[in-house]
Design an enzyme around this catalytic site. Structure first.
Site, PDB file in Angstrom:
ATOM      1  N   SER A 176       0.845  -1.184   0.000  1.00 42.96           N
ATOM      2  CA  SER A 176       0.000   0.000   0.000  1.00 42.96           C
ATOM      3  C   SER A 176       0.886   1.242   0.000  1.00 42.96           C
ATOM      4  O   SER A 176       2.115   1.125  -0.133  1.00 42.96           O
ATOM      5  CB  SER A 176      -0.814  -0.028   1.286  1.00 42.96           C
ATOM      6  OG  SER A 176      -2.127   0.243   1.026  1.00 42.96           O
ATOM      7  N   GLU A 236       3.472  11.518  -9.735  1.00 43.60           N
ATOM      8  CA  GLU A 236       2.479  11.087 -10.735  1.00 43.60           C
ATOM      9  C   GLU A 236       1.109  10.949 -10.070  1.00 43.60           C
ATOM     10  O   GLU A 236       1.024  10.923  -8.834  1.00 43.60           O
ATOM     11  CB  GLU A 236       2.919   9.749 -11.353  1.00 43.60           C
ATOM     12  CG  GLU A 236       3.079   8.666 -10.315  1.00 43.60           C
ATOM     13  CD  GLU A 236       4.117   7.606 -10.658  1.00 43.60           C
ATOM     14  OE1 GLU A 236       5.055   7.876 -11.413  1.00 43.60           O
ATOM     15  OE2 GLU A 236       3.973   6.487 -10.150  1.00 43.60           O
ATOM     16  N   LYS A 273      -2.292   9.609  -8.391  1.00 43.34           N
ATOM     17  CA  LYS A 273      -2.736   8.412  -7.688  1.00 43.34           C
ATOM     18  C   LYS A 273      -4.062   8.046  -8.336  1.00 43.34           C
ATOM     19  O   LYS A 273      -5.101   8.633  -8.045  1.00 43.34           O
ATOM     20  CB  LYS A 273      -2.901   8.679  -6.197  1.00 43.34           C
ATOM     21  CG  LYS A 273      -3.239   7.418  -5.435  1.00 43.34           C
ATOM     22  CD  LYS A 273      -3.134   7.625  -3.942  1.00 43.34           C
ATOM     23  CE  LYS A 273      -3.302   6.335  -3.163  1.00 43.34           C
ATOM     24  NZ  LYS A 273      -4.431   5.516  -3.524  1.00 43.34           N
ATOM     25  N   ASP A 297      -7.425   6.312  -9.309  1.00 45.43           N
ATOM     26  CA  ASP A 297      -8.426   5.695  -8.443  1.00 45.43           C
ATOM     27  C   ASP A 297      -9.197   4.637  -9.220  1.00 45.43           C
ATOM     28  O   ASP A 297     -10.301   4.866  -9.703  1.00 45.43           O
ATOM     29  CB  ASP A 297      -9.374   6.798  -7.937  1.00 45.43           C
ATOM     30  CG  ASP A 297     -10.189   6.334  -6.749  1.00 45.43           C
ATOM     31  OD1 ASP A 297      -9.931   5.220  -6.254  1.00 45.43           O
ATOM     32  OD2 ASP A 297     -11.079   7.085  -6.317  1.00 45.43           O
ATOM     33  N   TYR A 347       2.369   2.318 -13.649  1.00 46.29           N
ATOM     34  CA  TYR A 347       3.072   3.300 -12.820  1.00 46.29           C
ATOM     35  C   TYR A 347       4.306   2.730 -12.110  1.00 46.29           C
ATOM     36  O   TYR A 347       4.978   3.420 -11.384  1.00 46.29           O
ATOM     37  CB  TYR A 347       2.125   3.931 -11.790  1.00 46.29           C
ATOM     38  CG  TYR A 347       1.436   2.934 -10.873  1.00 46.29           C
ATOM     39  CD1 TYR A 347       2.153   2.242  -9.918  1.00 46.29           C
ATOM     40  CD2 TYR A 347       0.072   2.704 -10.982  1.00 46.29           C
ATOM     41  CE1 TYR A 347       1.533   1.330  -9.088  1.00 46.29           C
ATOM     42  CE2 TYR A 347      -0.558   1.795 -10.149  1.00 46.29           C
ATOM     43  CZ  TYR A 347       0.182   1.113  -9.201  1.00 46.29           C
ATOM     44  OH  TYR A 347      -0.425   0.200  -8.385  1.00 46.29           O
ATOM     45  N   LYS A 406      -2.846  12.950  -0.464  1.00 43.62           N
ATOM     46  CA  LYS A 406      -4.288  12.811  -0.695  1.00 43.62           C
ATOM     47  C   LYS A 406      -4.909  14.196  -0.893  1.00 43.62           C
ATOM     48  O   LYS A 406      -4.671  15.102  -0.101  1.00 43.62           O
ATOM     49  CB  LYS A 406      -4.959  12.112   0.500  1.00 43.62           C
ATOM     50  CG  LYS A 406      -4.496  10.674   0.701  1.00 43.62           C
ATOM     51  CD  LYS A 406      -4.965   9.737  -0.390  1.00 43.62           C
ATOM     52  CE  LYS A 406      -6.366   9.253  -0.217  1.00 43.62           C
ATOM     53  NZ  LYS A 406      -6.620   8.113   0.567  1.00 43.62           N
ATOM     54  N   CYS A 413     -46.724  29.874  -0.089  1.00 49.18           N
ATOM     55  CA  CYS A 413     -45.466  30.611  -0.248  1.00 49.18           C
ATOM     56  C   CYS A 413     -45.007  31.143   1.114  1.00 49.18           C
ATOM     57  O   CYS A 413     -45.764  31.833   1.800  1.00 49.18           O
ATOM     58  CB  CYS A 413     -45.648  31.765  -1.228  1.00 49.18           C
ATOM     59  SG  CYS A 413     -44.204  32.835  -1.296  1.00 49.18           S
ATOM     60  N   CYS A 438     -45.392  35.223   0.745  1.00 48.59           N
ATOM     61  CA  CYS A 438     -46.646  35.959   0.561  1.00 48.59           C
ATOM     62  C   CYS A 438     -47.879  35.100   0.822  1.00 48.59           C
ATOM     63  O   CYS A 438     -49.005  35.563   0.603  1.00 48.59           O
ATOM     64  CB  CYS A 438     -46.701  36.553  -0.847  1.00 48.59           C
ATOM     65  SG  CYS A 438     -46.899  35.290  -2.122  1.00 48.59           S
ATOM     66  N   CYS A 461     -44.665  29.741  -6.514  1.00 45.92           N
ATOM     67  CA  CYS A 461     -45.587  30.782  -6.060  1.00 45.92           C
ATOM     68  C   CYS A 461     -45.926  31.580  -7.320  1.00 45.92           C
ATOM     69  O   CYS A 461     -45.032  32.053  -8.014  1.00 45.92           O
ATOM     70  CB  CYS A 461     -44.867  31.670  -5.037  1.00 45.92           C
ATOM     71  SG  CYS A 461     -45.670  33.263  -4.809  1.00 45.92           S
ATOM     72  N   CYS A 501     -45.081  38.964  -5.541  1.00 50.77           N
ATOM     73  CA  CYS A 501     -44.563  38.441  -4.266  1.00 50.77           C
ATOM     74  C   CYS A 501     -43.220  39.123  -3.972  1.00 50.77           C
ATOM     75  O   CYS A 501     -42.325  39.145  -4.825  1.00 50.77           O
ATOM     76  CB  CYS A 501     -44.378  36.924  -4.389  1.00 50.77           C
ATOM     77  SG  CYS A 501     -43.357  36.185  -3.120  1.00 50.77           S
TER      78      CYS A 501
END
Ligand code: IVH
Length: 736
Positions: A135, A169, A171, A173, A282, A378, A472, A475, A490, A495
């Site tokens: 990782s 470079e 990351k 996903d 990569y 990140k 409303c 109004c 409305c 209004c």
């Protein structure tokens, strides 16, 4: 609860790792019995740590974090229904890591930090990677990167002021893959699995066009090699896949990563091929000659290995990859990409920073979890969880009611968010959003924040349904909803709330474009009683304004100039600025092209409107209703008396390119010397034929017209392959 795992570990630690699927299934069995209160309890304990920090340490802290993290991992990996965002999970994980680093005595064998995560299943045979796929450690800011840089300098025995060179470079996903080539032929492809063993998916990988079936590794004396990469789906392709799945009544993918990893795991390689998965390489992980001797040492830099793989035909990051001379340059580059992230074709959740010097990488070595010579930076979290505290209702310029969620403020992609649009009543009902709910919110780049979902499992019964108003809020007029409309409206044009919004829109960039007079000023003048209706904003007392706080003679005068300029606007802008339902920029231009005087519209019949191409009866009826209201006609007359332009000559009328013009919607670029016309003339002809002139060759360019002695632009367009290249004569024939 963890007995099965403990037993496996007891028998054989390595067996436990390769049996992580069984582990998860057993875990699922026991945890499934957990009720909602457990989820709520775990969530609250997690949030308390995230907000207030750890109030305990040592063994107790490790035990607490371990329990929380295991639960979140189970929700994520087994139920596919996480309770917390990725970043919230990562933060807990990092806390556990640092707590364990301080109190190594209390590190349990089954701690989440001791396990490399796994995606192994029973569908594909397991194969061992030539070297483990680890990782990455994470960093979130400049300080983290500087700490990393310092650690490397110590390992390299460098002084603090000496620089380390890094290769940076994206990351990616997606789903990680490992490719093994032997004697220049692809031998095997596997997923990451648990890092030691992966799932063999050679047939599926071979279906991906970006993975060469053979590659000339032998020219560098390499007989066997293992490459690491990431299988990805372009964002635009992902959108299409989901649209198709929706149309076919299939469930849609949550994100491109799921679509890619799911695609790699299809039983039928043909199906994998159809999904348009691409693989970026990569890492050159292992390289040996025919005697099994490591031949990686012929390369000196990581960047060199990637360039070599690019030469062999692999897909590698190019403009997304950079060698940085020190950690400050790394920080600048990763921040540059954080800003560009949304515009990039693929999902990336950060950047990976690798010591470029391969000999130094060797000296740095690995922990059981990650290489010490690399770190992920990140990007700021796009998602977070928060609480829905209240719902307010905004009234728009045409009376649409928009519910707005007030949430406990959260940081999203670096911005504090406390209000989020809930769009309309259906949005609330479909997502079953309730007052008091814990909600997952997302803000991707410049996209406005939105609520992804409510966490049903975190409810305790105190949540309340959101009662959408029937009248409303400003109004009291009864709200109505058209058959095909999403919003309640409305219908009272007078209004007060609508009048204010209409004034804000009237002066905005899209409408009359009164420079320097934005929402906050309109609201301020409205509150001070200076403007109550559209004509009022042309009756401003500039001497009074000059004396207001924050103003002066100069800024009051500038405002007056801006209004004088706006008064002369073409009538299409005025029509648009009136906020008549469905009368947007385009419709305003279409109508303006047919009239000389705005008040002529008073006498227009529905037929006259619908005779205009692209104008339907609904728009026509709305405009008729507007002019039937005497107050509106009076208002327009007042505007005219105040100097606002309501007339136009033949020359002022908007011109249109017809929808079947030969170059409609195309982008075009002229290069080289044109023989039959000047460059400007050619561009005008292209525009009249519906094209847009652009100045650079990129994948956004559709047509390149190459005149005599066309040079680098022509070469670049040819290399792109996607640009249509025309001679001057071919262009003329096309637009005829
Ligand atoms: S290097 C030993 N480089 O990130 C080197 N990994 O958290 C370890 N990933 O599952 C990996 N883009 O699949 C590396 N440019 C990149 C990457 C990358 C994505 C993934 C990788 C792994 C995860 C590690």
């Amino acid at each position: 609860m963890w007995t099965y795992r403990y037993q496996l570990k007891y028998i054989s630690p390595s067996l436990a790792i390769t049996h992580s699927t069984i582990y998860y299934l057993c875990l699922a069995n026991t945890l499934f019995k957990m009720n909602k209160n457990d989820a709520k309890n775990i969530y609250e304990r997690s949030m308390s740590i995230l907000k207030n920090g750890l109030k305990i340490d040592g063994e107790a802290a490790i035990a607490e974090l371990t329990e929380l993290i295991k639960f979140h991992e189970w929700r994520y990996s087994v139920l596919n229904d996480p309770l917390v965002s990725d970043t919230e999970y990562d933060t807990l994980y990092k806390l556990l890591e640092s707590e364990e680093a301080m109190f190594p005595l209390f590190v349990k064998q089954d701690s989440p930090t001791q396990r490399v995560s796994s995606d192994l299943s029973n569908n594909f045979p397991a194969v061992e990677h030539l070297i483990p796929m680890l990782s990455l450690d994470n960093s979130y800011n400049l300080e983290d990167l500087q700490d990393f840089d310092e650690r490397i300098k110590k390992l390299a025995m460098l002084e603090a002021d000496q620089d380390i060179e890094y290769a940076v470079e994206p990351k990616f996903d997606g789903g990680s893959i490992a490719l093994v080539y032997e004697n220049d032929q692809i031998l095997r492809a596997a997923s990451r699995g648990n890092g030691v063993k992966g799932e063999e998916m050679t047939a599926n990988a071979k279906a991906l066009k970006s993975i060469p079936l053979s590659a000339a590794f032998s020219k560098k004396g390499i007989a066997k090699v293992e490459l690491r990469g990431e299988a990805l789906i372009r964002k635009d392709n992902f959108k299409k896949i989901n649209e198709q799945r929706e149309a076919d009544g299939q469930s849609i993918f949550a994100n491109p990563r799921n679509a890619a990893t799911g695609g790699l795991r299809m039983k039928d390689a043909q199906e994998t091929a159809k999904r348009g998965i691409e693989a970026f390489i990569y890492q050159l992980g292992y390289a040996a000659d025919e005697n099994g001797q490591n031949v990686l040492s012929q390369f000196t830099k990581h960047d060199e290995t990637i360039a070599f793989l690019g030469e062999l035909g692999f897909k590698i990051p190019i403009k997304e990859r950079k060698v940085c001379k020190n950690i400050k340059a790394v920080f600048d580059f990763v921040k540059e990409w954080e800003a560009k992230r949304e515009g990039y074709d693929y999902e990336i959740d950060g950047m990976v920073i690798k010591v470029n010097d391969l000999a130094l990488q060797l000296r740095c070595g690995f922990t059981s979890h990650h290489p010490r010579w690399a770190i992920a930076f990140k990007f700021k979290a796009k998602q977070a969880t928060s609480k829905l505290l209240d719902v307010e209702y905004q009234i728009g310029k045409i009376g649409s009611i928009t519910p707005v969620a007030k949430i406990d403020p959260v940081q999203l992609a670096g911005v504090t968010v406390s209000s989020i649009s809930l769009h309309n009543q259906d949005f609330i009902t479909t997502k079953d959003i309730r007052l008091g709910d814990t909600v997952l919110v997302e803000r991707a780049g410049d996209v406005i924040p939105y609520i992804v979902k409510s966490m049903e499992d975190l409810r305790d019964g105190s949540e309340k349904a959101i009662d959408f108003p029937t009248n409303c809020p400003s109004c009291e007029t009864k709200l109505v909803r058209g058959e095909k409309e999403a919003a309640w409206r409305c219908t009272n044009y007078h209004c007060e709330a609508q009048v204010l919004q209409r004034m804000v829109f009237h002066v905005s960039k899209d409408a009359m474009d009164v420079d320097g007079f934005g929402r906050s000023l309109v609201e301020r003048f409205y509150e001070e009683g200076m403007v109550k209706s559209l004509p009022d904003i042309y009756r401003l007392d500039y001497e009074r304004i000059a004396k207001l706080e924050g103003f002066g003679a100069k800024s009051a005068q500038n405002l007056q100039f801006a209004f004088e300029k706006a008064k002369k606007n073409p009538i299409s802008r005025l029509l648009h600025s009136l906020s008549i339902h469905h009368v947007g920029k385009k419709v305003s231009k279409l109508i303006a092209a047919e009239i000389e005087y705005v008040l002529d519209l008073k006498d227009w019949t529905l037929e006259k409107f619908t005779d205009i191409k692209d104008i339907g009866p609904v728009v026509g009826e709305n405009i008729i209703a507007f002019f039937q209201d005497e107050d509106n006609v009076t208002m327009l007359k007042q505007l005219e008396e105040l100097g606002v332009n309501l007339r136009q000559t033949e020359d002022d009328k908007p011109k249109f390119v017809s929808a079947d013009a030969p170059l409609i919607g195309k982008t075009i670029l002229f290069t080289g010397t044109l023989l039959q016309m000047g460059r400007k003339e050619a561009q005008k002809m292209a525009e009249d034929a519906g094209a847009k002139n652009i100045s650079a060759v990129s994948k956004n360019l559709n047509i390149l017209v190459a005149g005599e002695k066309a040079g680098s632009k022509l070469k670049k367009a040819q290399a792109l392959g996607s640009v249509e290249i025309l001679s001057e004569q071919e262009f003329l024939n096309l637009i005829k």
